[in-house]
Design an enzyme around this catalytic site. Sequence first.
Site, PDB file in Angstrom:
ATOM      1  N   ASP A  28       0.855  -1.186   0.000  1.00  0.00           N
ATOM      2  CA  ASP A  28       0.000   0.000   0.000  1.00  0.00           C
ATOM      3  C   ASP A  28       0.892   1.238   0.000  1.00  0.00           C
ATOM      4  O   ASP A  28       2.121   1.120  -0.062  1.00  0.00           O
ATOM      5  CB  ASP A  28      -0.968  -0.008   1.196  1.00  0.00           C
ATOM      6  CG  ASP A  28      -2.299   0.654   0.842  1.00  0.00           C
ATOM      7  OD1 ASP A  28      -2.279   1.840   0.470  1.00  0.00           O
ATOM      8  OD2 ASP A  28      -3.346  -0.018   0.902  1.00  0.00           O
TER       9      ASP A  28
ATOM     10  N   HIS B 193      -2.667   3.199  -4.542  1.00  0.00           N
ATOM     11  CA  HIS B 193      -2.133   2.650  -3.287  1.00  0.00           C
ATOM     12  C   HIS B 193      -0.730   2.086  -3.522  1.00  0.00           C
ATOM     13  O   HIS B 193      -0.379   1.024  -2.998  1.00  0.00           O
ATOM     14  CB  HIS B 193      -3.081   1.576  -2.728  1.00  0.00           C
ATOM     15  CG  HIS B 193      -4.350   2.160  -2.152  1.00  0.00           C
ATOM     16  ND1 HIS B 193      -4.389   2.798  -0.944  1.00  0.00           N
ATOM     17  CD2 HIS B 193      -5.605   2.231  -2.655  1.00  0.00           C
ATOM     18  CE1 HIS B 193      -5.629   3.234  -0.703  1.00  0.00           C
ATOM     19  NE2 HIS B 193      -6.386   2.915  -1.741  1.00  0.00           N
TER      20      HIS B 193
ATOM     21  N   GLU C 281      -9.636   2.883  -5.579  1.00  0.00           N
ATOM     22  CA  GLU C 281      -9.326   4.283  -5.232  1.00  0.00           C
ATOM     23  C   GLU C 281      -8.150   4.850  -6.029  1.00  0.00           C
ATOM     24  O   GLU C 281      -7.329   5.589  -5.490  1.00  0.00           O
ATOM     25  CB  GLU C 281      -9.049   4.377  -3.723  1.00  0.00           C
ATOM     26  CG  GLU C 281     -10.256   3.961  -2.897  1.00  0.00           C
ATOM     27  CD  GLU C 281     -10.019   4.016  -1.401  1.00  0.00           C
ATOM     28  OE1 GLU C 281     -10.917   4.490  -0.689  1.00  0.00           O
ATOM     29  OE2 GLU C 281      -8.951   3.566  -0.936  1.00  0.00           O
TER      30      GLU C 281
HETATM   31  C1  ACM Z   1     -10.891  -0.362   0.115  1.00  0.00           C
HETATM   32  O1  ACM Z   1     -11.432  -0.354   1.235  1.00  0.00           O
HETATM   33  N1  ACM Z   1     -10.297   0.727  -0.344  1.00  0.00           N
HETATM   34  C2  ACM Z   1     -10.881  -1.560  -0.700  1.00  0.00           C
END
Ligand code: ACM
Length: 618
Positions: A210, A281, A344
């Site tokens: 991440d 991420h 995201e």
């Molecule tokens: C997530 O909670 N961004 C998969």
Amino acid sequence: MKRPFVRRALAGMAITLLVLAGCARTGSDAGAATASAPITPALIPAPATLQAGEGSFVINADTRVSATGAAATRVAGQFAAYLTSAGGPALAITDADAKNVIRFVLETGDAAAASPEAYTLDITPDGVTVKARDERGLFYGAVTLWQLATQGDKGGVTLPALHIEDAPRFAWRGFMLDPARHFQTVDEVKKIIDAMALHKLNTLHWHLTDDQGWRIEIKQYPKLTEIGGCRIPAGDGGKDPKTGEPRPYCGFYTQDQIRDVVKYAAERHITVVPEINVPGHATAAIAAYPELGSIDTPLVPSSEWGVFPNLVNVEEPTITFLENVLGEVVQLFPGTYVHIGGDEAVKDQWEASAREQARMRQVGAKTEMDLQGYLVERLEKYLAGHGKRLIGWDEILEAKLPPEATVMSWRGIEGGLKAARQGHDVVMSPSNKTYLDYLQTASPNEPPGRPALITLQDVYAFEPVPPELEESQRHHILGLQANLWTEHTRTFARLQHNAFPRLAAVAETGWTPAAKKDFADFTRRLPTQLKRYDAIGLGYAKTPFEAMIATEDDRKAGTVKVTLSNPLGYPVHYTTDGSEPTSTSKAFASPLDLKLPVTVRAAAFAEGRAWRPPPRSS
Ligand code: ACM
């Protein structure tokens, strides 16, 4: 929402309100079981079918565990080890078919149509038999037997006569751990794996990368962990208090450690699904290898939480890099699935990048989302070429998606519904029902968490198959998963608090037929499960077992109205004379009108014993 227990409301009031946590035994408890008072089994998850028999089987020092063949002998050994680890007797394993015996039998023939996770369990006064056609089912039979053998206070070993035929409702019964934000040691991960196995959960999704950290050793790219494995925490936490020098937060798993974890999980019939998150991420990876990024500015692994705009680029050298990473990943994880993230990924950097805009034209991507789709398609092809299936967060549905790709629905269940209708397999993991980083009660004693409530009831009530989904597509719902993001979860104690007992509710939804689920019955069985947690040293939240107090005082009249409750509906008992409440103290039934000053002491009793020492009243 209203907080039932507001500390501030107490300040300056001439009353003392103390809230204790407690649970006590119900009449159906196990320890005192005899043939004439059969145990009501407290199994979690509840089995598909259970028929009570006559009498009981008593495990004593002469009881033997018998098994023939390597697989059944392995399961017999695991049962014996789990029993002793919970304080039960040490049982010898034999291949002789003696009397007073617990038999583990692997039958390959006639039950071939059943799920490989199915088993039968027969307990009679003469003996116990666990049967399955596959080692997985035999293991789950052993878990059920272990639960029956740990219903008493000290690993009580009187087993009620019964016949169980059992199989799971869903094939994917998952839990996601996030070592990227706060790291878990190998021993901690193994402890979670054992706990998962004892709940019949079978999939550990490991969120290994991440923005804040890259946690998996990749031999070809050592800087991923050398640079991407450390961040400087924000604020004072990032400085040595004595020298003021930066104090990095670091951690990663070596490939040997990963093999060890994967093997440990496999022995407990848990598949580990690794996640390598792209294109978003990905700050830690870009910090390590800036050529992966979409901007020229150097980056460092993020010290804050949230959504960052840093995306990997989608040029050929990056795709080759990612394929090389996945090439090592697929060697380490023998399971079918590899998770590639996809969530995201805000597209600001791609929109502003002449190179990414040129790349979009080159690959025929009309939008930035299409470019993400192109990346997903390339990775899917690579994984398929290595015998693997791609799974990603539900954003991957927003571009063209290979039909073989599986979707993990996290922004509610809508993505999962849409994906199933398109013929994709789906794992349901909606953030408003199965995210265990949200607070579970309104108690002031909750450790830090995301500030909305996802209670045990909420988790339990989640139904993974949307009723509007056409019958013909329902088989695409592989199951459900709970996710424990660790931005707020700095310690393993807090991680266990957030996970348990809510993961027990996830386990029941994943295993038990929908028509047999019953929250009131679940809360009847829960205290016995907590005793097992205590016996194996597993941490769990005590907050759902607290008594909560709400007060409304009328200073002029010198009175206070006191309402007592428990988040799970366990009865609350109280005193007004300063003494410690017991299960025989007055039971709260309706709001109390009391004269000030007054001391109210209250506790919730599920099974008559306190789960943590009560606070003192002085
Ligand atoms: C997530 O909670 N961004 C998969």
